[in-house]
Design a protein around this motif. Structure first.
Motif, mmCIF file in Angstrom:
data_model
loop_
_atom_site.group_PDB
_atom_site.id
_atom_site.type_symbol
_atom_site.label_atom_id
_atom_site.label_comp_id
_atom_site.label_asym_id
_atom_site.label_seq_id
_atom_site.Cartn_x
_atom_site.Cartn_y
_atom_site.Cartn_z
ATOM 1 N N MET A 152 15.240 -25.321 -105.475
ATOM 2 C CA MET A 152 14.760 -25.744 -104.152
ATOM 3 C C MET A 152 15.048 -27.219 -103.939
ATOM 4 O O MET A 152 15.394 -27.652 -102.843
ATOM 5 C CB MET A 152 13.254 -25.482 -104.018
ATOM 6 C CG MET A 152 12.914 -24.008 -103.802
ATOM 7 S SD MET A 152 11.213 -23.621 -104.208
ATOM 8 C CE MET A 152 10.339 -24.423 -102.906
ATOM 9 N N LEU A 153 14.939 -27.990 -105.003
ATOM 10 C CA LEU A 153 15.226 -29.429 -104.920
ATOM 11 C C LEU A 153 16.712 -29.662 -104.643
ATOM 12 O O LEU A 153 17.080 -30.483 -103.784
ATOM 13 C CB LEU A 153 14.794 -30.106 -106.229
ATOM 14 C CG LEU A 153 15.065 -31.597 -106.351
ATOM 15 C CD1 LEU A 153 14.207 -32.375 -105.374
ATOM 16 C CD2 LEU A 153 14.778 -32.085 -107.770
ATOM 17 N N SER A 154 17.543 -28.922 -105.370
ATOM 18 C CA SER A 154 18.990 -29.106 -105.184
ATOM 19 C C SER A 154 19.437 -28.659 -103.790
ATOM 20 O O SER A 154 20.373 -29.197 -103.227
ATOM 21 C CB SER A 154 19.757 -28.345 -106.260
ATOM 22 O OG SER A 154 19.534 -26.963 -106.091
ATOM 23 N N GLU A 155 18.734 -27.648 -103.249
ATOM 24 C CA GLU A 155 19.069 -27.166 -101.904
ATOM 25 C C GLU A 155 18.470 -28.059 -100.823
ATOM 26 O O GLU A 155 18.708 -27.845 -99.637
ATOM 27 C CB GLU A 155 18.562 -25.733 -101.720
ATOM 28 C CG GLU A 155 19.363 -24.711 -102.531
ATOM 29 C CD GLU A 155 18.690 -23.351 -102.594
ATOM 30 O OE1 GLU A 155 17.582 -23.205 -102.028
ATOM 31 O OE2 GLU A 155 19.248 -22.451 -103.220
ATOM 32 N N GLY A 156 17.648 -29.010 -101.258
ATOM 33 C CA GLY A 156 17.060 -29.940 -100.296
ATOM 34 C C GLY A 156 15.854 -29.376 -99.563
ATOM 35 O O GLY A 156 15.397 -29.950 -98.573
ATOM 36 N N LYS A 157 15.331 -28.230 -100.051
ATOM 37 C CA LYS A 157 14.149 -27.634 -99.405
ATOM 38 C C LYS A 157 12.885 -28.452 -99.705
ATOM 39 O O LYS A 157 11.947 -28.464 -98.926
ATOM 40 C CB LYS A 157 13.960 -26.197 -99.895
ATOM 41 C CG LYS A 157 15.004 -25.235 -99.346
ATOM 42 C CD LYS A 157 14.750 -23.836 -99.874
ATOM 43 C CE LYS A 157 15.835 -22.888 -99.383
ATOM 44 N NZ LYS A 157 15.749 -21.575 -100.019
ATOM 45 N N VAL A 158 12.867 -29.074 -100.873
ATOM 46 C CA VAL A 158 11.719 -29.935 -101.228
ATOM 47 C C VAL A 158 12.256 -31.288 -101.682
ATOM 48 O O VAL A 158 13.405 -31.389 -102.150
ATOM 49 C CB VAL A 158 10.864 -29.319 -102.365
ATOM 50 C CG1 VAL A 158 10.094 -28.104 -101.905
ATOM 51 C CG2 VAL A 158 11.711 -29.001 -103.585
ATOM 52 N N SER A 159 11.405 -32.310 -101.536
ATOM 53 C CA SER A 159 11.821 -33.649 -101.987
ATOM 54 C C SER A 159 11.572 -33.759 -103.495
ATOM 55 O O SER A 159 10.923 -32.895 -104.101
ATOM 56 C CB SER A 159 11.013 -34.712 -101.235
ATOM 57 O OG SER A 159 9.657 -34.623 -101.604
ATOM 58 N N ALA A 160 12.062 -34.851 -104.070
ATOM 59 C CA ALA A 160 11.887 -35.053 -105.521
ATOM 60 C C ALA A 160 10.410 -35.173 -105.891
ATOM 61 O O ALA A 160 9.956 -34.653 -106.918
ATOM 62 C CB ALA A 160 12.650 -36.304 -105.939
ATOM 63 N N ASP A 161 9.642 -35.880 -105.019
ATOM 64 C CA ASP A 161 8.201 -36.030 -105.276
ATOM 65 C C ASP A 161 7.487 -34.690 -105.267
ATOM 66 O O ASP A 161 6.644 -34.408 -106.128
ATOM 67 C CB ASP A 161 7.574 -36.948 -104.207
ATOM 68 C CG ASP A 161 7.964 -38.393 -104.432
ATOM 69 O OD1 ASP A 161 8.410 -38.705 -105.557
ATOM 70 O OD2 ASP A 161 7.831 -39.194 -103.486
ATOM 71 N N GLU A 162 7.860 -33.897 -104.240
ATOM 72 C CA GLU A 162 7.207 -32.582 -104.137
ATOM 73 C C GLU A 162 7.541 -31.700 -105.338
ATOM 74 O O GLU A 162 6.674 -31.006 -105.878
ATOM 75 C CB GLU A 162 7.648 -31.890 -102.842
ATOM 76 C CG GLU A 162 6.993 -32.458 -101.590
ATOM 77 C CD GLU A 162 7.618 -31.926 -100.312
ATOM 78 O OE1 GLU A 162 6.910 -31.906 -99.293
ATOM 79 O OE2 GLU A 162 8.815 -31.537 -100.334
ATOM 80 N N ALA A 163 8.804 -31.778 -105.762
ATOM 81 C CA ALA A 163 9.215 -30.988 -106.928
ATOM 82 C C ALA A 163 8.450 -31.419 -108.172
ATOM 83 O O ALA A 163 7.994 -30.583 -108.965
ATOM 84 C CB ALA A 163 10.713 -31.160 -107.157
ATOM 85 N N GLU A 164 8.276 -32.723 -108.311
ATOM 86 C CA GLU A 164 7.534 -33.244 -109.462
ATOM 87 C C GLU A 164 6.088 -32.743 -109.451
ATOM 88 O O GLU A 164 5.536 -32.336 -110.473
ATOM 89 C CB GLU A 164 7.571 -34.776 -109.429
ATOM 90 C CG GLU A 164 7.101 -35.399 -110.717
ATOM 91 C CD GLU A 164 7.029 -36.909 -110.635
ATOM 92 O OE1 GLU A 164 7.613 -37.484 -109.693
ATOM 93 O OE2 GLU A 164 6.386 -37.491 -111.499
ATOM 94 N N ARG A 165 5.502 -32.809 -108.224
ATOM 95 C CA ARG A 165 4.103 -32.352 -108.099
ATOM 96 C C ARG A 165 3.980 -30.853 -108.428
ATOM 97 O O ARG A 165 3.043 -30.435 -109.098
ATOM 98 C CB ARG A 165 3.596 -32.629 -106.684
ATOM 99 C CG ARG A 165 2.605 -33.791 -106.665
ATOM 100 C CD ARG A 165 2.073 -34.047 -105.286
ATOM 101 N NE ARG A 165 2.999 -34.855 -104.511
ATOM 102 C CZ ARG A 165 3.246 -34.694 -103.214
ATOM 103 N NH1 ARG A 165 2.663 -33.736 -102.539
ATOM 104 N NH2 ARG A 165 4.074 -35.479 -102.590
ATOM 105 N N LEU A 166 4.977 -30.092 -107.939
ATOM 106 C CA LEU A 166 4.940 -28.643 -108.198
ATOM 107 C C LEU A 166 5.047 -28.347 -109.701
ATOM 108 O O LEU A 166 4.312 -27.517 -110.242
ATOM 109 C CB LEU A 166 6.095 -27.949 -107.461
ATOM 110 C CG LEU A 166 5.904 -27.735 -105.964
ATOM 111 C CD1 LEU A 166 7.211 -27.298 -105.314
ATOM 112 C CD2 LEU A 166 4.827 -26.688 -105.714
ATOM 113 N N ILE A 167 5.938 -29.083 -110.351
ATOM 114 C CA ILE A 167 6.126 -28.847 -111.800
ATOM 115 C C ILE A 167 4.864 -29.247 -112.571
ATOM 116 O O ILE A 167 4.411 -28.523 -113.459
ATOM 117 C CB ILE A 167 7.365 -29.615 -112.314
ATOM 118 C CG1 ILE A 167 8.638 -28.934 -111.782
ATOM 119 C CG2 ILE A 167 7.405 -29.628 -113.843
ATOM 120 C CD1 ILE A 167 9.909 -29.705 -112.022
ATOM 121 N N SER A 168 4.304 -30.396 -112.183
ATOM 122 C CA SER A 168 3.093 -30.833 -112.906
ATOM 123 C C SER A 168 1.932 -29.873 -112.653
ATOM 124 O O SER A 168 1.143 -29.590 -113.549
ATOM 125 C CB SER A 168 2.711 -32.261 -112.529
ATOM 126 O OG SER A 168 2.478 -32.339 -111.150
#
Lengths: 86, 149
Positions: B11-27
């Motif tokens: 989703m991050l690579s496709e630009g659907k989520v930002s890097a911050d959002e991806a980090e929050r999702l993973i954490s």
């Protein structure tokens, strides 16, 4: 294992410590014949109160066993008293 | 777990989520696993059961400067466990009287419903107990601490 020794330490204002070792085992030996003598009365009292006497003895034995390592220290200004069951 | 992580990265690579959002999702995804592992720890024997209940009282009188008063009580947990077993010895008639007295005082507790297992469970839960009381007056300072160790 029931506790065999209690240590009472007294510290006075000159910081001198008196340590008294109390052989609890002697107290148990003295209390044992008394307990045997009183056991019929204790048994009757348990029956009157509808308490299982065997359970009562078991609980008291457990409490006696669990007393080991109980410690009480009181320091008041320059004096103090400490009680430790070993 | 790796599958979810891969999806988030995609989703991050496709630009659907930002890097911050991806980090929050993973954490957020990793959090439950860390809490689970910490919960499993004590049960698997990682944390020792407390052996003593300790009560410490420190009292200092501001007017007197010859030292504080300290009380230190160490009670084995085993003694507490044995003590609660005294409940076995309370006659039923005494329990009824106690219940009646408590109801009169407005405390709706039925002591006959308290089973020895409940009391033992209560003692077990004391391991997490920490009580700190600090009282400071103009002249006196009292600190009470109750904890298991």
């Amino acid at each position: 294992m029931i506790p065999f020794v209690a240590v009472v330490s007294l510290r006075n204002q000159e910081s001198r410590t008196f340590r008294l070792w109390i052989p609890l085992v002697l107290i148990w030996f003295l209390l044992l014949p008394l307990g045997i003598l009183l056991s019929p009365f204790i048994f009757i009292a348990c029956l009157v109160c509808r308490v299982n006497p065997l359970r009562g003895v078991a609980v008291l034995w457990q409490i006696l066993n669990a007393l080991t390592d109980t410690q009480l220290d009181i320091e008041h200004r320059t004096a103090g008293v400490s009680f430790h069951i070993l | 777990m790796n599958e979810h992580r891969r999806q988030i990265l995609q989703m991050l690579s496709e630009g659907k989520v930002s890097a911050d959002e991806a980090e929050r999702l993973i954490s957020a995804m990793e959090e439950p696993s860390t809490t689970k592992s910490s919960e499993i720890g004590p049960k698997s024997g990682g944390k020792d059961r407390p052996k003593y209940l300790r009560v410490q009282v420190d009292s200092e009188d501001g007017d007197r400067h010859d030292g504080p008063t300290k009380v230190n009580v160490r009670v084995p947990m085993q003694l507490l466990r044995a003590g609660v077993k005294l409940a076995y010895l309370i006659p039923a008639a005494a329990l009824q009287k106690a219940n009646l007295a408590m109801h009169e005082k407005g405390i709706p507790v039925d002591l006959s419903q308290i089973k020895p297992d409940n009391l033992e469970e209560l003692v077990e839960q004391l391991s997490d107990l920490v009580v700190d009381v600090d009282q400071k007056d103009a002249n006196t300072k009292v600190k009470v601490r109750v904890f298991c160790e």
